[in-house]
Every structure is written in structure tokens, then in C-alpha cells.
Design a protein around this motif. Structure first.
Motif: not given
Length: 249
Positions: A21-26
Motif C-alpha cells: 500500500t505505501a511502497l507500491t501500487r499493487s
């Protein structure tokens, strides 16, 4: 599952949620962008609970742990079999966590949208759409194209060039394929397929993301109820593109 194991699973789960959630847009493969603050908050809470549990276990005196072990061994010999082994199956609860890390499921694609000419959710009325330019190519959401195509009274797509973005779903019919976008209300579990039939162009492979530029093909008969078949467009140009960061409409 022991308290230590439960805390480790919570720590892993909270960390993975924060990571995607915070480090990717997965996370956009599973929920709408508006859910990001809730996922961040949930990840922080779960991670904090896991860390607190680990700290409590590490601070527990060794003597207490030893006494519990002796008590468990006595109970095992008294019953004639081991009761402490069954809870180990609880570690299976951690498998989804590792699955997200190692093989993150992609956004829904052609397999989920395979239903041929399936009825879909009625879109907003065409009266809420802005007028289209007669000369320029207008980028348009697949859902908006469908909404305008269903408005037989205003026919706002007549003679207008538009550009749709979506993934390819091959059709059983040889003269067409579908440019498709999944639409969801809250998460991937409730997603539905928005499809526009593309005519006059060779079909790329399934799940290929494309931009299709073309014009609407008015239905041959107005007796077909709205929403029973996807609208059609004649393609002037088909361009392959990378998957957008937000794959859903």
C-alpha cells in the motif's frame, strides 16, 4: 498455534499490507484507490499488535516457559498422545501472506471477463456527459462509451472519433474482439466487465493492454434492449500499451 507464532503471522501480515500500500501500487489490483488510507491504518494496527505480541513473548521469563513445557509433556504422557502438534497446522494461515509476497495476483483480466455478450450494469445517462468534439479524438472511459451508445435518442457518438483504453478479450465470433475494462464498486470481488466490440482490426492476444481509436457503429436494430450486448466500434488504429497503474474503472 502458539502466541509467538500468532504474533509472527500478524507481524508479517501487517508488514505486507503496508508494503503493497505505501511502497507500491499493487493494492490497486484488489481495491479502489480510495481505500488506501484504510489499508494503511489496518496495516499499522496489525503490525503493532504483532510486534507487541513478540515483545511480550521475548520478555517472558525462561522459567515460566520451562514450566509450561514440563506441564505439556506430563499431559501428553498421561493421555497417550500429543496434543501440542495439532495447532501447528495454524501456520497454514501464513500461506496467503507469502503468496502476496512471492506471487502477487494480478488485476482481473480476460479470464474473468470471458462471458460472451453478458448483460452489464446500466451506466449513467448520456445527458450527464459533456458534448464531444467533431474533429479531435476524445479519450473516453469504456463505461462512458457504453453509456453514450445506449442512448438511442441523443446518439452523441455519431461520427465522433474516440480513444478507448482496455485489455483484449478474444471473441468466439471471427469478426470481432473486445476492448475491456473491469469496473468495481469497492474491491475486485464485485468487479464486472465493461466491453466494447472492436471491428475491422486483427485481435491482439488476450490480456494485451491497448488503446483503440475509432468510431461507434450504431446498432442495426433498436429492438435490442439496452445492456444485452456490448456496443460496437470500428477501429482505425490499435496501439499496444503497458498496463495502467489503475487497471479498473
Amino acid at each position: 498455534m502458539s502466541r509467538m507464532s500468532q504474533s509472527l503471522v500478524l507481524t508479517l501480515l501487517g508488514g505486507v499490507v503496508l508494503w503493497i500500500t505505501a511502497l507500491t501500487r499493487s493494492y490497486l489490483n484488489y481495491v479502489k484507490p480510495g481505500f488506501r488510507p484504510f489499508l494503511l491504518a489496518a496495516g499499522v494496527v496489525v503490525l503493532a499488535l504483532g510486534i507487541i505480541g513478540l515483545v511480550q513473548e521475548w520478555r517472558r521469563p525462561y522459567a515460566n516457559a520451562h514450566d509450561e513445557h514440563v506441564h505439556e509433556q506430563r499431559g501428553k504422557h498421561a493421555e497417550g498422545h500429543d496434543h501440542t502438534q495439532a495447532p501447528k497446522v495454524g501456520w497454514l494461515l501464513s500461506l496467503p501472506v507469502f503468496a502476496i509476497i512471492l506471487i502477487a495476483p494480478p488485476a482481473l483480466g480476460a479470464f474473468a471477463a470471458r462471458g460472451e455478450d453478458a448483460p452489464i450494469r446500466p451506466p449513467a445517462t448520456a445527458g450527464s456527459y459533456v458534448p464531444l468534439s467533431g474533429e479531435k479524438i476524445t479519450p473516453m472511459a469504456v463505461g462512458e462509451f457504453i453509456g453514450r451508445a445506449w442512448d438511442f435518442r441523443k446518439r452523441t457518438l455519431t461520427g465522433k472519433k474516440v480513444r478507448l483504453t482496455g485489455f483484449v478479450v478474444r471473441s468466439k465470433k471471427k469478426d470481432r474482439w473486445y476492448v475491456t475494462r473491469m469496473q468495481m464498486s469497492c474491491c475486485a470481488a464485485d468487479a464486472i466487465a465493461l466491453k466494447v466490440a472492436v471491428l475491422g482490426a486483427a485481435p491482439p492476444p488476450d490480456d494485451t493492454w491497448v488503446e483503440v481509436t475509432g468510431t461507434w457503429v450504431p446498432p442495426r436494430s433498436r429492438k435490442i434492449p439496452n445492456g444485452t450486448v456490448p456496443p460496437e466500434m470500428t477501429a482505425g488504429r490499435v496501439t499496444q500499451i503497458p498496463q495502467p497503474s489503475e487497471p479498473y474503472e
